[in-house]
Design an enzyme around this catalytic site. Structure first.
Site, PDB file in Angstrom:
ATOM      1  N   ASP A  17     -13.810  -1.416   3.082  1.00  0.00           N
ATOM      2  CA  ASP A  17     -12.910  -1.536   4.234  1.00  0.00           C
ATOM      3  C   ASP A  17     -13.637  -0.922   5.437  1.00  0.00           C
ATOM      4  O   ASP A  17     -14.331  -1.628   6.185  1.00  0.00           O
ATOM      5  CB  ASP A  17     -11.582  -0.817   3.893  1.00  0.00           C
ATOM      6  CG  ASP A  17     -10.611  -0.708   5.051  1.00  0.00           C
ATOM      7  OD1 ASP A  17     -10.954  -1.095   6.172  1.00  0.00           O
ATOM      8  OD2 ASP A  17      -9.478  -0.205   4.843  1.00  0.00           O
ATOM      9  N   LYS A  60      -2.902   5.062  -2.639  1.00  0.00           N
ATOM     10  CA  LYS A  60      -3.935   5.845  -1.966  1.00  0.00           C
ATOM     11  C   LYS A  60      -4.353   6.980  -2.893  1.00  0.00           C
ATOM     12  O   LYS A  60      -3.494   7.581  -3.572  1.00  0.00           O
ATOM     13  CB  LYS A  60      -3.374   6.429  -0.667  1.00  0.00           C
ATOM     14  CG  LYS A  60      -3.040   5.369   0.373  1.00  0.00           C
ATOM     15  CD  LYS A  60      -4.311   4.761   0.951  1.00  0.00           C
ATOM     16  CE  LYS A  60      -3.990   3.913   2.164  1.00  0.00           C
ATOM     17  NZ  LYS A  60      -5.217   3.334   2.749  1.00  0.00           N
ATOM     18  N   GLY A 106      -4.205  -3.918   6.175  1.00  0.00           N
ATOM     19  CA  GLY A 106      -3.096  -3.605   7.080  1.00  0.00           C
ATOM     20  C   GLY A 106      -3.338  -2.269   7.756  1.00  0.00           C
ATOM     21  O   GLY A 106      -4.089  -1.427   7.244  1.00  0.00           O
ATOM     22  N   SER A 137       0.858  -1.186   0.000  1.00  0.00           N
ATOM     23  CA  SER A 137       0.000   0.000   0.000  1.00  0.00           C
ATOM     24  C   SER A 137       0.896   1.238   0.000  1.00  0.00           C
ATOM     25  O   SER A 137       1.672   1.437   0.930  1.00  0.00           O
ATOM     26  CB  SER A 137      -0.891  -0.017   1.254  1.00  0.00           C
ATOM     27  OG  SER A 137      -1.639   1.177   1.351  1.00  0.00           O
ATOM     28  N   GLU A 167     -11.095   0.736  -3.444  1.00  0.00           N
ATOM     29  CA  GLU A 167     -11.387   0.462  -2.036  1.00  0.00           C
ATOM     30  C   GLU A 167     -12.017   1.690  -1.375  1.00  0.00           C
ATOM     31  O   GLU A 167     -11.496   2.798  -1.480  1.00  0.00           O
ATOM     32  CB  GLU A 167     -10.081   0.070  -1.336  1.00  0.00           C
ATOM     33  CG  GLU A 167     -10.243  -0.371   0.106  1.00  0.00           C
ATOM     34  CD  GLU A 167      -8.896  -0.750   0.739  1.00  0.00           C
ATOM     35  OE1 GLU A 167      -7.900  -0.924   0.008  1.00  0.00           O
ATOM     36  OE2 GLU A 167      -8.846  -0.845   1.973  1.00  0.00           O
ATOM     37  N   LYS A 205      -1.101  -1.106  -4.418  1.00  0.00           N
ATOM     38  CA  LYS A 205      -2.273  -0.266  -4.130  1.00  0.00           C
ATOM     39  C   LYS A 205      -1.755   1.142  -3.902  1.00  0.00           C
ATOM     40  O   LYS A 205      -0.751   1.333  -3.231  1.00  0.00           O
ATOM     41  CB  LYS A 205      -2.960  -0.823  -2.882  1.00  0.00           C
ATOM     42  CG  LYS A 205      -3.747   0.164  -2.026  1.00  0.00           C
ATOM     43  CD  LYS A 205      -4.540  -0.592  -0.951  1.00  0.00           C
ATOM     44  CE  LYS A 205      -4.699   0.209   0.328  1.00  0.00           C
ATOM     45  NZ  LYS A 205      -5.439  -0.548   1.380  1.00  0.00           N
ATOM     46  N   LYS A 236      -9.939  -6.710   8.306  1.00  0.00           N
ATOM     47  CA  LYS A 236      -8.972  -6.324   9.338  1.00  0.00           C
ATOM     48  C   LYS A 236      -9.577  -6.778  10.647  1.00  0.00           C
ATOM     49  O   LYS A 236     -10.667  -6.300  11.012  1.00  0.00           O
ATOM     50  CB  LYS A 236      -8.801  -4.801   9.372  1.00  0.00           C
ATOM     51  CG  LYS A 236      -8.167  -4.207   8.127  1.00  0.00           C
ATOM     52  CD  LYS A 236      -8.109  -2.690   8.198  1.00  0.00           C
ATOM     53  CE  LYS A 236      -7.488  -2.118   6.933  1.00  0.00           C
ATOM     54  NZ  LYS A 236      -7.614  -0.651   6.856  1.00  0.00           N
ATOM     55  N   ASP A 243      -7.145   3.052  -3.131  1.00  0.00           N
ATOM     56  CA  ASP A 243      -7.887   3.123  -1.867  1.00  0.00           C
ATOM     57  C   ASP A 243      -8.138   4.595  -1.544  1.00  0.00           C
ATOM     58  O   ASP A 243      -7.192   5.374  -1.380  1.00  0.00           O
ATOM     59  CB  ASP A 243      -7.067   2.464  -0.749  1.00  0.00           C
ATOM     60  CG  ASP A 243      -7.814   2.408   0.591  1.00  0.00           C
ATOM     61  OD1 ASP A 243      -8.973   2.859   0.664  1.00  0.00           O
ATOM     62  OD2 ASP A 243      -7.222   1.889   1.570  1.00  0.00           O
TER      63      ASP A 243
END
Ligand code: OSB
Ligand code: MG
Length: 400
Positions: free
Chosen positions: A255, A178, A307, A150, A230, A176, A279, A203
Site C-alpha cells: 500500500d 489492522k 480506502g 477494514s 498488507e 481486514k 488508492k 494490514d
C-alpha cells in the site's frame, strides 16, 4: 474542458467510531474537497491527506498550500482535451500526489458530467483493455463492486470479535484487521477461533522492522491462511519486502510503498509483493491509477481498491474506479454508515447482503452531494479564479 474556477474547502466530520491503525487513533475526519467549475458544470474531488503526516508525508496544510499556490495556476483557464492530461500538466511539481489527485479526480468528474456519462464509463474507456465488440466502454459494465471491510485496532480482543461478527453479518466479502507488534498473532488467532475460515487479511501500516526484530514474528502468521499481509515493513523499503516475501508463504500486498507506477514496477520486478492496493490519492489520481491497474493486469498481479475513510464524495470515486477488470479482490470500500452519520451524500453508499455495492449510474460521480451538510462541515473555504484567491473564510484553520 476549460476550468474556470477552483473552490477549495477544509471540512471536519466526526467519525461514527474511532479508527485505530498502527500509527494513530482518530475520532474525526479532517479533509479537503476540491470543486472545479467549467462550462456551467461542477466536478468534485476529495483529498485523502490527513491532519498528520503519519500515513504519508502530505497533510491538509501541505495540500492546501500546493493546490492553491502551484496546482490551481496550472489548471485554471487551461483547456484540457481530456482529464488524463491534468497529471502530466503538474509534472513540474514533485510529489504531493494527494493534492494532485484531489484536483485531477475533480477534473474527471467534471469531464464525465459534461459528457453526461458515469465516471466508471470514462475511466473504463481510458484503460488499456480493448473496447468491447459493440463499441461500448468495456469496463463500464460491472454494475456492482465487491466490498470488504477494514477493522481498526480495538481496546480488547472481545471488542475485536464483536466487531468482526457485526461486519460479517453485514455481508462484507472479506475482513481486514489492522495489526501492530503486540496486536497480531493473538488478534488473528481470536478471529480464526470464532469465525473459522472466513476470507481474512491483515494490514500493518509499516509497523514491523527487521532491525528491531519485530518482523520475525510475521512468519507466525503463515499458519492462518490469510489472503495477504498488507504493508508489513517501512513505506520506502522495497528490498526488505522482497526479502520478507521470499520467507513468507502468505502474499504481501503493498500500500504505502506504491507511490507511483515506477515504484510499482520496482516492487513487481523485485517480487516484493504479489498483490497491490490502489488508492488514487497515493499515486496522483485516476490516470495514474489506471496505468497502475493496467501494469498489474499485464503481469497477472491482482489489485484491490484501498480506502482512506473517505466521505461519500471520495467513496463514490473509489466505487467507479473499482469497476476496472483487474480489481479482482474485494476492496476497502464500505458503506457510508460505518464512517459518517449523516454522510455528505444522500442517499448514502450502502452494502447489500451479498457484500456488494451498486455503481452509481448518474453522470460523473452519480451521487447527490448535500450542499448544506458540506457547508456545515466547512472550516475554511477559498475560491480561485485565474491565479488569485478571491474569498477566504474562517482563516483559523491552522488551529484544530
Ligand atoms: O492502510 O488502508 C490503510 C485508513 C486510513 C489510512 C490508511 C488505511 C486505512 C484503512 C481504512 O485501512 C480503509 C477504509 O475503511 O476506508
Ligand atoms: Mg493499508
Amino acid at each position: 474542458m476549460k476550468i474556470d474556477r477552483l473552490e477549495l474547502r477544509l471540512l471536519t466530520l466526526p467519525l461514527v467510531h474511532f479508527f485505530e491503525t498502527s500509527f494513530s487513533r482518530v475520532h474525526d475526519k479532517h479533509f479537503l474537497v476540491v470543486r472545479l467549475d467549467g462550462d456551467g458544470v461542477s466536478g468534485y474531488g476529495e483529498c485523502v491527506a490527513d491532519r498528520d503526516p503519519y500515513y504519508s508525508a502530505e497533510t491538509n496544510d501541505t495540500a492546501w498550500h500546493i493546490i492553491s499556490e502551484f496546482i490551481a495556476p496550472r489548471v485554471l483557464g487551461t483547456d484540457f482535451a481530456h482529464p488524463r492530461d491534468v497529471f502530466p500538466a503538474l509534472k513540474a511539481i514533485r510529489g504531493h500526489n494527494m493534492a494532485k489527485a484531489a484536483v485531477e479526480m475533480a477534473a474527471w468528474d467534471l469531464y464525465a458530467r459534461q459528457r453526461n456519462e458515469p465516471l466508471s464509463a470514462a475511466l473504463g474507456a481510458a484503460s488499456a483493455k480493448p473496447p468491447a465488440p459493440d463499441g461500448r466502454a468495456p469496463n463500464a459494465t460491472r454494475d456492482r463492486i465487491a466490498s470488504g471491510v477494514s477493522i481498526g485496532i480495538q481496546d480488547s480482543l472481545d471488542d475485536l470479535v464483536r466487531k468482526v461478527a457485526h461486519e460479517r453479518d453485514a455481508g462484507y466479502q472479506r475482513i481486514k484487521i489492522k495489526i501492530k507488534p503486540g496486536w497480531d498473532v493473538d488478534a488473528v488467532t481470536a478471529v480464526r477461533k470464532h469465525f473459522g475460515s472466513i476470507p481474512l487479511m491483515v494490514d500493518a501500516n509499516a509497523a514491523y522492522s527487521v532491525e528491531d526484530g519485530s518482523a520475525g514474528r510475521l512468519a507466525e502468521l503463515d499458519a492462518f491462511d490469510l489472503m495477504m499481509i498488507e504493508q508489513p515493513l517501512d513505506y520506502d523499503d522495497i528490498l526488505e519486502h522482497a526479502s520478507l516475501q521470499r520467507r513468507l508463504k502468505t502474499p504481501i500486498c503493498l500500500d504505502e510503498s506504491i507511490k507511483s507506477v515506477n515504484t510499482a514496477r520496482e516492487a513487481l520486478a523485485s517480487r516484493a509483493c504479489r498483490i497491490i492496493n490502489i488508492k488514487p490519492g497515493r499515486v496522483g489520481g485516476f490516470a495514474e491509477s489506471i496505468r497502475l491497474h493496467d501494469l498489474c493486469a499485464s503481469q497477472d498481479v491482482p489489485v484491490w481498491h484501498g480506502g482512506m475513510l473517505e466521505s461519500g464524495i471520495g467513496r463514490a470515486a473509489n466505487i467507479h474506479l473499482s469497476t476496472l477488470p483487474n480489481f479482482s479482490l474485494p476492496g476497502d470500500v464500505a458503506a457510508s454508515k460505518r464512517y459518517f452519520d449523516p454522510d455528505l451524500i444522500d442517499p448514502p453508499i450502502e452494502v447489500a447482503a451479498d457484500g456488494t455495492i451498486a455503481v452509481p449510474t448518474g453522470a460523473g460521480l452519480g451521487v447527490t452531494i448535500c450542499e448544506d451538510r458540506v457547508e456545515r462541515a466547512t472550516v475554511r473555504v477559498t475560491a480561485l479564479t485565474s491565479h488569485e484567491s478571491t474569498k477566504t473564510r474562517k482563516p483559523n484553520y491552522m488551529v484544530s
